[in-house]
Design a protein around this motif. Sequence first.
Motif, PDB file in Angstrom:
ATOM      1  N   GLY A 129     -23.023-108.193  23.387  1.00 47.70           N
ATOM      2  CA  GLY A 129     -22.129-108.822  24.432  1.00 47.70           C
ATOM      3  C   GLY A 129     -21.893-110.228  24.222  1.00 47.70           C
ATOM      4  O   GLY A 129     -21.063-110.626  25.093  1.00 47.70           O
ATOM      5  N   TRP A 130     -21.884-110.806  23.080  1.00 50.24           N
ATOM      6  CA  TRP A 130     -21.631-112.384  22.899  1.00 50.24           C
ATOM      7  C   TRP A 130     -20.424-112.180  21.544  1.00 50.24           C
ATOM      8  O   TRP A 130     -20.534-111.335  20.946  1.00 50.24           O
ATOM      9  CB  TRP A 130     -22.530-113.212  22.839  1.00 50.24           C
ATOM     10  N   PRO A 131     -19.549-112.974  21.785  1.00 55.40           N
ATOM     11  CA  PRO A 131     -18.369-113.173  20.534  1.00 55.40           C
ATOM     12  C   PRO A 131     -19.043-113.371  19.131  1.00 55.40           C
ATOM     13  O   PRO A 131     -20.241-113.913  19.214  1.00 55.40           O
ATOM     14  CB  PRO A 131     -17.607-114.235  20.767  1.00 55.40           C
ATOM     15  N   ALA A 132     -18.598-112.735  18.129  1.00 58.87           N
ATOM     16  CA  ALA A 132     -19.312-112.889  16.813  1.00 58.87           C
ATOM     17  C   ALA A 132     -19.531-114.447  16.426  1.00 58.87           C
ATOM     18  O   ALA A 132     -20.349-114.472  15.414  1.00 58.87           O
ATOM     19  CB  ALA A 132     -18.270-112.148  15.714  1.00 58.87           C
ATOM     20  N   ASP A 133     -18.583-115.202  16.784  1.00 60.21           N
ATOM     21  CA  ASP A 133     -18.842-116.881  16.249  1.00 60.21           C
ATOM     22  C   ASP A 133     -19.616-117.576  17.541  1.00 60.21           C
ATOM     23  O   ASP A 133     -19.705-118.564  17.277  1.00 60.21           O
ATOM     24  CB  ASP A 133     -17.587-117.311  16.139  1.00 60.21           C
ATOM     25  N   THR A 171     -23.057-104.743  17.877  1.00 56.66           N
ATOM     26  CA  THR A 171     -21.868-105.117  17.542  1.00 56.66           C
ATOM     27  C   THR A 171     -21.444-106.274  18.721  1.00 56.66           C
ATOM     28  O   THR A 171     -22.237-106.466  19.523  1.00 56.66           O
ATOM     29  CB  THR A 171     -20.681-103.990  18.164  1.00 56.66           C
ATOM     30  N   SER A 172     -20.315-106.979  18.401  1.00 56.59           N
ATOM     31  CA  SER A 172     -20.001-108.222  19.073  1.00 56.59           C
ATOM     32  C   SER A 172     -19.091-108.042  20.401  1.00 56.59           C
ATOM     33  O   SER A 172     -18.682-106.710  20.311  1.00 56.59           O
ATOM     34  CB  SER A 172     -19.317-109.271  18.031  1.00 56.59           C
ATOM     35  N   ALA A 173     -19.005-108.941  20.933  1.00 56.93           N
ATOM     36  CA  ALA A 173     -18.202-108.692  22.190  1.00 56.93           C
ATOM     37  C   ALA A 173     -16.882-108.166  21.919  1.00 56.93           C
ATOM     38  O   ALA A 173     -16.064-107.297  22.691  1.00 56.93           O
ATOM     39  CB  ALA A 173     -17.959-109.911  23.100  1.00 56.93           C
ATOM     40  N   GLU A 174     -16.317-108.626  20.682  1.00 56.44           N
ATOM     41  CA  GLU A 174     -14.846-107.998  20.070  1.00 56.44           C
ATOM     42  C   GLU A 174     -14.984-106.728  19.444  1.00 56.44           C
ATOM     43  O   GLU A 174     -14.124-106.175  18.981  1.00 56.44           O
ATOM     44  CB  GLU A 174     -14.182-109.020  18.984  1.00 56.44           C
ATOM     45  N   THR A 195     -20.821-105.837   3.834  1.00 55.49           N
ATOM     46  CA  THR A 195     -21.819-106.209   4.928  1.00 55.49           C
ATOM     47  C   THR A 195     -21.142-107.410   5.628  1.00 55.49           C
ATOM     48  O   THR A 195     -20.454-108.214   5.032  1.00 55.49           O
ATOM     49  CB  THR A 195     -23.135-106.458   4.117  1.00 55.49           C
ATOM     50  N   PRO A 196     -21.506-107.567   6.857  1.00 57.37           N
ATOM     51  CA  PRO A 196     -20.751-108.540   7.711  1.00 57.37           C
ATOM     52  C   PRO A 196     -21.397-109.917   7.250  1.00 57.37           C
ATOM     53  O   PRO A 196     -22.446-110.015   6.629  1.00 57.37           O
ATOM     54  CB  PRO A 196     -21.256-108.086   9.129  1.00 57.37           C
ATOM     55  N   PRO A 197     -20.717-110.886   7.539  1.00 58.05           N
ATOM     56  CA  PRO A 197     -21.059-112.262   7.156  1.00 58.05           C
ATOM     57  C   PRO A 197     -22.017-112.985   7.899  1.00 58.05           C
ATOM     58  O   PRO A 197     -22.138-112.736   9.129  1.00 58.05           O
ATOM     59  CB  PRO A 197     -19.760-113.163   7.485  1.00 58.05           C
ATOM     60  N   ALA A 226     -15.939-108.879   7.779  1.00 56.47           N
ATOM     61  CA  ALA A 226     -16.019-108.524   9.132  1.00 56.47           C
ATOM     62  C   ALA A 226     -15.791-107.008   9.184  1.00 56.47           C
ATOM     63  O   ALA A 226     -14.803-106.600   8.358  1.00 56.47           O
ATOM     64  CB  ALA A 226     -15.154-109.175  10.140  1.00 56.47           C
ATOM     65  N   GLY A 227     -16.329-106.133   9.949  1.00 53.75           N
ATOM     66  CA  GLY A 227     -15.820-104.819  10.108  1.00 53.75           C
ATOM     67  C   GLY A 227     -16.017-104.363  11.466  1.00 53.75           C
ATOM     68  O   GLY A 227     -16.540-104.821  12.387  1.00 53.75           O
ATOM     69  N   THR A 228     -15.425-103.044  11.640  1.00 51.73           N
ATOM     70  CA  THR A 228     -15.462-102.466  12.913  1.00 51.73           C
ATOM     71  C   THR A 228     -16.145-101.178  13.030  1.00 51.73           C
ATOM     72  O   THR A 228     -16.687-100.840  11.669  1.00 51.73           O
ATOM     73  CB  THR A 228     -13.839-102.229  13.522  1.00 51.73           C
ATOM     74  N   VAL A 229     -16.480-100.501  14.286  1.00 50.57           N
ATOM     75  CA  VAL A 229     -17.156 -99.154  14.253  1.00 50.57           C
ATOM     76  C   VAL A 229     -16.036 -98.054  13.614  1.00 50.57           C
ATOM     77  O   VAL A 229     -16.670 -97.224  12.896  1.00 50.57           O
ATOM     78  CB  VAL A 229     -17.372 -98.728  15.664  1.00 50.57           C
ATOM     79  N   ALA A 230     -14.671 -98.368  13.938  1.00 46.31           N
ATOM     80  CA  ALA A 230     -13.783 -97.547  13.302  1.00 46.31           C
ATOM     81  C   ALA A 230     -13.954 -97.426  11.862  1.00 46.31           C
ATOM     82  O   ALA A 230     -13.898 -96.366  11.255  1.00 46.31           O
ATOM     83  CB  ALA A 230     -12.486 -97.868  13.764  1.00 46.31           C
ATOM     84  N   GLU A 231     -13.970 -98.749  11.164  1.00 48.33           N
ATOM     85  CA  GLU A 231     -14.280 -98.664   9.571  1.00 48.33           C
ATOM     86  C   GLU A 231     -15.586 -98.024   8.963  1.00 48.33           C
ATOM     87  O   GLU A 231     -15.486 -97.409   8.064  1.00 48.33           O
ATOM     88  CB  GLU A 231     -14.067-100.233   9.254  1.00 48.33           C
TER      89      GLU A 231
END
Length: 274
Positions: A129-133, A171-174, A195-197, A226-231
């Motif tokens: 629920g929060w942004p990745a940064d 996952t993050s908010a985005e 892997t994510p940063p 950075a990656g997404t669920v689609a990836e």
Amino acid sequence: MLADGDVRLVDPATPVFSAFDLAPTRGDGAFESLLVQAGQPRKVPAHLARLRRSATALGIAGPTSAEWERLIAALLAEPVETDAVLKLVLSRGVEGEAGYTAIGTVSPLSADILRQRRSGIAVVTLSLGWPADARAAAPWLLGGIKSLSYAINLAAGRQARERGADDVIFTSAEGLLLEGPTSSVVWAVGSTLRTPPVSTGILAGTTQQALFAAAGPAGLATETSAGTVAELHAADGVWLVSSVRGAAEVVALDGRTRSPTDLTPLVQRLTGIG
Ligand code: PLP
């Protein structure tokens, strides 16, 4: 462990925390979980370095690495025949008093962990629920700290099981990939592991780091991105990796079965946990 660094072994039935200790009352502390194989604790320097970073970020003095090592040696003085989990727990101690509480435990590995290593896991994605940064500039959110406050992580695991899955990828908010409640996420695109940063506030996983360090000589490239669920759906392989479980292949993601990858035995070998 006593405040002067002395180690005292007690029967597991003996209470070790005061009812006023900030670990049971507030989750105010840090911990590490190490794998013990053939009686030997794995990746001790990496775990103790992270415990030190967590303690520093929380402002808890805590034992020195040499004192933790003495505790580990005392816990493993009796032969441990099966694979086991060694936990190191550091609490801020009793509210209003100086000092800290530090304990260690050894317990057998659950059969479920061995099943997940062998047969893979079904995973659901859940938003934090929060942004990745959000955590990068907010040290009070304890990004990257292995704090004792794991109630959300455990709740996410229960949510996964309610949905018929074994585990979670946050996952993050985005919609960017973060980590599992007790693991790092790694995916393969061709022969590149990603892997994510850690700038997203995820934990710097010691297993992911060991895997990436061993990947090059084994012919795999590595990337932090950075990656997404689609990836993940499109990836050639997806794993949740952690010290105790090793690498568990994600065989279903959000209810969609994934084609098995023949990279899993190599990834497991490179984590050193097979
Ligand atoms: N991320 C979280 C939130 C964890 O709790 C863990 C391990 O418990 C990991 C990642 C993986 O860390 P490691 O590989 O050091 O066990």
